[in-house]
Design an enzyme around this catalytic site. Structure first.
Site, short mmCIF file in Angstrom:
data_model
loop_
_atom_site.label_atom_id
_atom_site.label_comp_id
_atom_site.label_asym_id
_atom_site.label_seq_id
_atom_site.Cartn_x
_atom_site.Cartn_y
_atom_site.Cartn_z
CG ASN A 150 2.45 -38.28 -7.77
OD1 ASN A 150 2.11 -39.42 -7.47
ND2 ASN A 150 2.60 -37.32 -6.85
CE1 TYR A 202 -7.56 -40.40 -6.67
CE2 TYR A 202 -8.44 -42.59 -6.20
CZ TYR A 202 -7.36 -41.72 -6.33
OH TYR A 202 -6.08 -42.20 -6.12
CE LYS A 238 -5.44 -41.04 -9.39
NZ LYS A 238 -4.15 -40.41 -9.77
CB THR A 258 -0.09 -40.50 0.17
OG1 THR A 258 -1.46 -40.65 -0.26
CG2 THR A 258 0.78 -41.45 -0.64
#
Length: 310
Positions: free
Chosen positions: A102, A173, A177, A207
């Site tokens: 994670n 990113y 991913k 988050t």
């Protein structure tokens, strides 16, 4: 009579578990009877050092609630850090059943402003930070299988909608991913012989990385609609199930999870096709592609894009 705990007796490692989604997952696993290794390097949103020790704090939360946990603050994007992560589980509890990858951070830039350091840093923590813990855990599970102790092991990787559809300003990113999705498919195929199931989630939750995007959407406390759709705790039930023995037979899958919604993502599949049986000219290839695109399903829009795609 209370329902049996889904992860009773299992040992679960969660990386990036000091805050946000990782913290929610660690607490949820502990609540279901798992013994948890809480990993977090303790860095800022951009990966720079932070004097705080979030892994220890979450470990204490679990213990205060009656659960069992141990902290690990190593860098899982290094060989030694990933190896010590697995050793921590084995030294503390004598086994390892589930790995939840994670950990991550952001360094957002438009492509023309994205330098090599920002590219390398994000791919390092997201993609290498998935690969190395998975590699060391898989080596342990392979050894267990060869010793006549086949595990019912589980891996849950963390991708993103940016990995599925792309996201403007997040080339590094999005690439990382998307790479995690490819890694998930390969790992599921290669590790099945050792009793390991590997799946990925693409969560949407509030988050540190997304707090500017996802505001709190909960109704007033006590009202009939009191549900915070962007709370990270909404994603954890799916992760706990995927990390348990109860998900037997589910592997190589990708799930979107947001609020109360779970979606099975179906990935790349062949669409309209044409076969001339010989070499195309450029003009013929272009004309044919135009016709195929007219029959094809339009791809999902890239997050943040203002223009369309063919």
């Amino acid at each position: 009579m209370s329902a049996p705990l889904l992860c009773e007796g299992r040992v679960v490692v969660v990386t990036g578990a000091g805050r946000g989604l990782g913290r929610a997952h660690a607490l949820a696993f502990a609540a279901q009877g798992a013994r948890v290794v809480v990993n977090d390097l303790g860095v800022g949103l951009d990966g720079t050092p932070d004097p705080d020790s979030p892994a220890a704090r979450v470990t204490e939360e679990i213990r205060a609630a009656g659960g069992t946990a141990v902290a690990h603050d190593g860098d899982i994007a290094t060989t030694e850090g990933a190896a010590s992560l697995v050793r921590t589980a084995l030294d503390a509890y004598g086994r390892l059943d589930t790995l939840v990858n994670n950990a991550g951070f952001l360094r957002d830039r438009m492509l023309v402003n994205l330098d090599e350091d920002d590219w390398d840093a994000v791919l390092r923590v997201h993609l290498r930070g998935h690969f190395l813990p998975l590699r060391h855990a898989a080596a342990h599970w392979r050894a267990e299988t060869k010793a006549g102790r086949p595990p019912r092991a589980r891996v849950v990787n963390t991708s993103s909608g940016a990995g599925l559809s792309g996201s403007v300003g997040q080339g590094n990113y999005s690439a990382a991913k998307a790479g995690i999705l490819g890694l998930t498919l390969v790992a599921a195929a290669e590790l099945a012989r050792y009793g390991v199931q590997v799946n990925a989630i693409a969560p949407a939750a509030r988050t540190r990385m997304t707090e500017r995007t996802f505001a709190q959407t909960m109704a007033a406390p006590g009202s009939p609609g009191a549900f915070d759709a962007m709370a990270p705790e909404n994603v954890s039930p799916l992760v706990v199930w995927l990390g348990s023995a109860a998900c037997a037979g589910v592997t190589g899958r990708v799930f979107e999870a947001e609020g109360g919604r779970i979606t099975v993502m179906e990935g790349w599949r062949p669409g309209p096709t044409a076969d001339k049986g010989a070499r195309w000219t450029p003009a013929q290839a272009g004309e044919t592609v135009r016709g195929l695109l007219a029959e094809a399903v339009r791809p999902a829009a890239v997050y943040g894009a203002t223009g369309g795609v063919l």
